[in-house]
Scaffold this active site. Structure first.
Site, PDB file in Angstrom:
ATOM      1  N   CYS A 176       0.810  -1.214   0.000  1.00 48.62           N
ATOM      2  CA  CYS A 176       0.000   0.000   0.000  1.00 48.62           C
ATOM      3  C   CYS A 176       0.844   1.265   0.000  1.00 48.62           C
ATOM      4  O   CYS A 176       2.069   1.221   0.045  1.00 48.62           O
ATOM      5  CB  CYS A 176      -0.906   0.015   1.238  1.00 48.62           C
TER       6      CYS A 176
ATOM      7  N   ASP B 132      -3.943  -8.976   8.530  1.00 41.04           N
ATOM      8  CA  ASP B 132      -2.873  -8.756   9.499  1.00 41.04           C
ATOM      9  C   ASP B 132      -2.939  -7.351  10.096  1.00 41.04           C
ATOM     10  O   ASP B 132      -2.374  -7.099  11.165  1.00 41.04           O
ATOM     11  CB  ASP B 132      -1.501  -9.015   8.870  1.00 41.04           C
TER      12      ASP B 132
ATOM     13  N   ASN C 213       1.432  -0.379   5.652  1.00 42.99           N
ATOM     14  CA  ASN C 213       1.934  -0.880   4.382  1.00 42.99           C
ATOM     15  C   ASN C 213       2.806  -2.094   4.678  1.00 42.99           C
ATOM     16  O   ASN C 213       3.802  -1.972   5.390  1.00 42.99           O
ATOM     17  CB  ASN C 213       2.758   0.221   3.691  1.00 42.99           C
ATOM     18  N   GLY C 214       2.427  -3.274   4.176  1.00 47.04           N
ATOM     19  CA  GLY C 214       3.290  -4.429   4.370  1.00 47.04           C
ATOM     20  C   GLY C 214       2.548  -5.727   4.596  1.00 47.04           C
ATOM     21  O   GLY C 214       1.349  -5.845   4.322  1.00 47.04           O
ATOM     22  N   GLU C 215       3.279  -6.707   5.103  1.00 48.02           N
ATOM     23  CA  GLU C 215       2.730  -8.022   5.428  1.00 48.02           C
ATOM     24  C   GLU C 215       3.401  -8.528   6.703  1.00 48.02           C
ATOM     25  O   GLU C 215       4.627  -8.433   6.839  1.00 48.02           O
ATOM     26  CB  GLU C 215       3.009  -9.039   4.306  1.00 48.02           C
TER      27      GLU C 215
ATOM     28  N   ARG D  42      -4.684   1.073  -1.373  1.00 47.82           N
ATOM     29  CA  ARG D  42      -4.530  -0.358  -1.131  1.00 47.82           C
ATOM     30  C   ARG D  42      -4.296  -1.175  -2.394  1.00 47.82           C
ATOM     31  O   ARG D  42      -5.008  -1.018  -3.393  1.00 47.82           O
ATOM     32  CB  ARG D  42      -5.782  -0.902  -0.412  1.00 47.82           C
ATOM     33  N   LEU D  43      -3.282  -2.036  -2.312  1.00 45.41           N
ATOM     34  CA  LEU D  43      -3.090  -3.120  -3.272  1.00 45.41           C
ATOM     35  C   LEU D  43      -3.502  -4.389  -2.530  1.00 45.41           C
ATOM     36  O   LEU D  43      -2.809  -4.842  -1.624  1.00 45.41           O
ATOM     37  CB  LEU D  43      -1.621  -3.205  -3.713  1.00 45.41           C
TER      38      LEU D  43
END
Length: 595
Positions: free
Chosen positions: A2, A98, A73-75, A50-51
């Site tokens: 994102c 998450d 932004n991330g995982e 958002r992606l």
């Protein structure tokens, strides 16, 4: 993956800044083309693009949980493990994302939650009185900030902050960063005055004042594992990291260069994904004009074919034209918000753009060289025995290229000072540990900035399994002789995965990301550079000695014999870097402040 923007002023009502917030997040629309939302209160404004990768339906942001709001932004790859612990504590969840796990973990553990997260992340959490801002341990995801008129501005990319500041100013230290250290930057800095980067493995608390803390640092420990145990442990850690990063609600692909690192990722991923999609890059005319040299000894094609045959991946080779590479220099510059690695950036952007036509997520072998000792400066004495960064050569020759006013800035001394300041951050005199740390903090950050900026410009999420704190900490304390098992660079990694790879790849000498060797590229970049210099306001005239600059162009970059940075930036690549500086000065309306 994102794009995020946040504005905060605890002393004044800034809700009237909503239009500016919308403009700032719109500049990041390619980072998240799937969705966009904002949150506006009296003191905190948040925006998110958002992606969609995980929990496509319920993962919208800004997300709210109890008194908390987040843009992220991330995982988080270990979110299931963390979620189980939180459920045991009595927490309930409405989504599978998450993002909600981060919020619940912060509610339960406050800033200590950051030590639990394994992943790639940059986020801002507000509780209405404080901001908690954090970035992942290895620095995979970026986060920038500025402070103006009692307002803290935070964003995934510098361009959003520059929009708010309404100017792009480069002072003396910014020039030292650009010309001395570029395309790298001192950790925590950018080339712009008053614009900073939150360092990897750091978090910030903003309560009206800014408080920055480091939460992760490699620790010196005794390595007690035997060689055989070490080989098995390296294998275990790498497989675990790759497997953890296969979590996704959309299809996953992998970059495949035919080198050791990407081949390992492809081999292991193929055990979990049938007919994995793989991608490689090449250039028009490369077979006709490729010239082997110390750092790039062979082309990739036959090694890629060996891997595709062995693992039956759905493979696509992306072939770029010289004209496309030149055209991509401007977009890749804007993606990075500063001059980068020239056509190494533009080719990566164009490569990512092709991948994005079919995939949102792609795995990359980035970061293995910094951790496993893949670069020549890990083993060549003439490189590691310098009083400054080993990926820089001939500093005195470089200084002679600069304008006489710039030479007065003592750029060489600045480079040496930054080098030793970083080394002083660790309590170790061990050669390998010093090299690993300096590479993680500097060279790896430069490549990760390239990776994030170019892939997100193309709206894909790239995951880097080798950028793992578990892998880094284990290698950090491993003997140097193990790292170079069998007298090969990355020898321990080769041994750990020799059964998974064709023998041709197991012992293939490390080759960097491929660059073009076509003379047409050189011709085109010389033409572009000459055309730009017809403009008397070209920023290059303020930074470089005119005679030295013209000689460099007339000799097609050959008058500067060493790579400007790393292994690839020489000849036409150096000219392309100069052209990016020229474009940058014009597009960003750079104001140089020498006061």
């Amino acid at each position: 993956m994102c794009g995020i923007v946040c504005m905060c002023n605890w002393n004044h009502d800034i809700s009237d800044k909503e239009n500016e917030l919308n403009e700032m997040i719109d500049l990041l629309r390619y980072r998240g083309p799937d969705d966009s939302h904002t949150y506006v209160s009296h003191h905190v404004l948040m925006a998110h693009r958002r992606l969609s990768i995980i929990d496509l339906k319920n993962g919208q942001q800004p997300m709210h949980y109890k008194q908390y709001s987040i843009v992220y932004n991330g995982e988080i790859y270990n979110m299931i493990e963390i979620k189980k612990k939180l459920v045991a504590l009595g927490y309930h969840f409405k989504t599978m994302s998450d993002t909600e796990v981060i919020l619940a973990a912060y509610d339960a553990y406050k800033e200590k939650c950051i030590e639990m997260f394994e992943g790639i992340f940059a986020f801002v959490i507000s509780d209405g009185k404080h901001l908690f801002i954090a970035r992942d341990q290895m620095g995979v995801k970026p986060l920038y900030y500025a402070f103006k008129n009692q307002t803290l501005i935070i964003a995934s990319e510098i361009k959003s902050i520059l929009y708010y500041l309404k100017e792009a100013v480069v002072d003396n230290d910014g020039i030292r960063e650009l010309l001395g250290l570029g395309p790298s930057c001192t950790p925590g800095r950018t080339v712009y005055r008053d614009v900073f980067s939150l360092r990897a493995a750091h978090y910030m608390i903003y309560d009206g004042d800014i408080h920055i803390h480091r939460y992760w640092m490699p620790k010196v420990k005794e390595h007690t594992d035997s060689l055989e145990e070490t080989i098995n442990k390296v294998r275990e850690l790498v497989i675990e990291s790759i497997q953890n990063q296969l979590i996704s609600d959309v299809p996953i692909s992998s970059m495949l260069s035919g080198g050791l690192d990407s081949s390992i990722i492809t081999a292991i991923s193929s055990q979990f994904i049938t007919h994995l999609s793989t991608y490689s890059i090449s250039y028009e005319g490369q077979k006709d004009y490729f010239k082997a040299y110390d750092y790039q000894t062979s082309m990739d094609d036959e090694y890629i074919d060996d891997m595709v045959l062995k693992y039956q991946s759905e493979h696509k080779n992306v072939t770029l034209s010289q004209e496309d590479l030149i055209q991509g220099l401007e977009t890749s510059l804007i993606a990075r918000d500063m001059p980068g690695m020239a056509d190494i950036d533009s080719s990566f952007y164009l490569f990512s753009k092709e991948i994005s036509k079919n995939h949102k997520v792609c795995l990359s072998g980035e970061c293995a060289d910094e951790i496993f000792g893949g670069y020549p400066w890990f083993y060549k004495e003439e490189l590691y025995n310098q009083p400054h960064f080993p990926w820089m050569r001939d500093l005195d020759l470089k200084m002679k290229l600069f304008h006489k006013d710039i030479q007065s800035l003592n750029i060489k001394d600045y480079i040496i000072k930054q080098y030793h300041q970083s080394l002083n951050e660790i309590d170790s005199n061990d050669f390998k540990q010093k090299m690993m740390y300096i590479n993680m903090e500097w060279f790896m950050q430069t490549l990760l900035t390239r990776c994030d900026s170019q892939t997100m410009r193309s709206s894909i999420e790239v995951r880097v399994p080798f950028a793992s704190t578990k892998i880094f900490e284990y290698l950090y304390n491993m003997p140097y002789s193990y790292m170079f098992y069998n007298n090969e660079e990355k020898g321990i990694l080769r041994k750990a995965f020799e059964k998974d790879l064709p023998e041709s790849i197991t012992h293939r000498k490390k080759n960097p990301y491929p660059k073009t060797h076509h003379p047409l590229y050189t011709k085109l970049i010389v033409e572009k550079l000459k055309e730009s210099l017809k403009d008397s306001s070209n920023i290059l005239y303020q930074l470089f000695d005119k005679e030295a600059l013209m000689k460099l162009i007339e000799t097609k970059g050959e008058s500067f014999k060493a790579p400007w940075f790393g292994q690839l930036m020489m000849g036409p690549q150096l000219l392309a870097y100069l052209y990016q500086i020229a474009l940058w000065g014009k597009i960003y309306k750079i104001k140089i402040d020498r006061t």
